[in-house]
Design a protein around this motif. Structure first.
Motif, PDB file in Angstrom:
ATOM      1  N   THR A  43       3.389  -2.702  -4.470  1.00  0.00           N
ATOM      2  CA  THR A  43       1.987  -2.378  -4.246  1.00  0.00           C
ATOM      3  C   THR A  43       1.691  -0.943  -4.646  1.00  0.00           C
ATOM      4  N   VAL A  44       0.579  -0.749  -5.346  1.00  0.00           N
ATOM      5  CA  VAL A  44       0.093   0.575  -5.739  1.00  0.00           C
ATOM      6  C   VAL A  44      -1.214   0.801  -4.982  1.00  0.00           C
ATOM      7  N   THR A  45      -1.299   1.913  -4.242  1.00  0.00           N
ATOM      8  CA  THR A  45      -2.504   2.260  -3.491  1.00  0.00           C
ATOM      9  C   THR A  45      -3.041   3.590  -3.987  1.00  0.00           C
ATOM     10  N   ASN A  46      -4.329   3.601  -4.322  1.00  0.00           N
ATOM     11  CA  ASN A  46      -4.975   4.809  -4.803  1.00  0.00           C
ATOM     12  C   ASN A  46      -5.459   5.633  -3.613  1.00  0.00           C
ATOM     13  N   ASN A  47      -4.987   6.855  -3.496  1.00  0.00           N
ATOM     14  CA  ASN A  47      -5.385   7.746  -2.408  1.00  0.00           C
ATOM     15  C   ASN A  47      -6.372   8.809  -2.852  1.00  0.00           C
ATOM     16  N   GLU A  59     -11.013   4.656  -4.354  1.00  0.00           N
ATOM     17  CA  GLU A  59     -10.196   5.361  -3.364  1.00  0.00           C
ATOM     18  C   GLU A  59      -9.859   4.402  -2.226  1.00  0.00           C
ATOM     19  N   GLY A  60      -8.585   4.330  -1.881  1.00  0.00           N
ATOM     20  CA  GLY A  60      -8.112   3.460  -0.814  1.00  0.00           C
ATOM     21  C   GLY A  60      -7.807   2.041  -1.248  1.00  0.00           C
ATOM     22  N   ALA A  61      -8.168   1.672  -2.466  1.00  0.00           N
ATOM     23  CA  ALA A  61      -7.924   0.313  -2.958  1.00  0.00           C
ATOM     24  C   ALA A  61      -6.472   0.147  -3.379  1.00  0.00           C
ATOM     25  N   SER A  62      -6.001  -1.093  -3.331  1.00  0.00           N
ATOM     26  CA  SER A  62      -4.618  -1.408  -3.684  1.00  0.00           C
ATOM     27  C   SER A  62      -4.560  -2.541  -4.688  1.00  0.00           C
ATOM     28  N   THR A  63      -3.474  -2.579  -5.404  1.00  0.00           N
ATOM     29  CA  THR A  63      -3.165  -3.672  -6.306  1.00  0.00           C
ATOM     30  C   THR A  63      -1.662  -3.915  -6.204  1.00  0.00           C
ATOM     31  N   SER A  64      -1.222  -5.086  -6.617  1.00  0.00           N
ATOM     32  CA  SER A  64       0.210  -5.347  -6.552  1.00  0.00           C
ATOM     33  C   SER A  64       0.640  -6.302  -7.652  1.00  0.00           C
TER      34      SER A  64
END
Length: 171
Positions: free
Chosen positions: A65-69, A107-112
């Protein structure tokens, strides 16, 4: 199994080379942070928890999982995934049905992506994997995660593993 959470500083830096530009130019070689590539320190990468294959011949799954901070950013294409042993690195190919995508993360979204592998028997015909290496699209830096899910069937030239395209997580 406990997930490994690591802030990725080096991985996101090279995304500027492949993500959509958000600056004042329409030239795809002109990449900036504003709506463009994820910036250093603004992306977390997590591997797991896994649905580990219990015995030789069984399949297991491991989400990455990649999460944008930080501010909105873009991932374009497939990550590079390797299963590493003490002596070799086995490149894992995307699933044959997977199609490369361009995904913008708020911001705060994730992808995997989900890595699927076949557990091998200890010894010949299997890879004694110790490390999972993930490189985001277009990046030269990578992030390593410990592998504790047993040997993987196949060889360094043909591991019995594949992964999905990036999938938007959550809403």
């Amino acid at each position: 199994m406990r997930a490994v959470r690591i802030t990725v500083a080096a991985l996101a830096a090279s995304l500027a080379l492949t993500a959509c530009g958000g600056g004042g130019s329409d030239d795809s070689d002109s990449k900036t942070r504003a709506g463009g590539a994820c910036a250093i320190g603004d992306v977390d990468v997590e591997a797991g928890p896994a649905n580990a294959a219990p015995a030789a011949g069984d399949s297991g799954n491991l989400p990455v999982t990649v999460t944008n901070n930080g501010p909105e950013c873009t991932l374009k294409g497939f990550p590079e995934i390797e299963l590493r042993t003490a002596d070799a690195a086995a490149a894992v190919a995307p699933d044959q049905a997977a199609k490369a995508t361009t995904l913008t993360l708020a911001e705060g979204a994730s992808t995997s992506v989900t890595l699927t592998y076949v557990r091998g028997a200890a010894g010949a015909g299997s890879l004694d994997v110790s490390t999972l290496r993930v490189t985001l699209p277009g990046a030269s830096e990578s992030q390593d995660f410990p592998w504790s899910y047993g040997p993987v069937a196949g060889t360094a030239d043909a591991p019995e593993a594949s992964f999905t395209a990036f999938q938007q997580a959550g809403d």
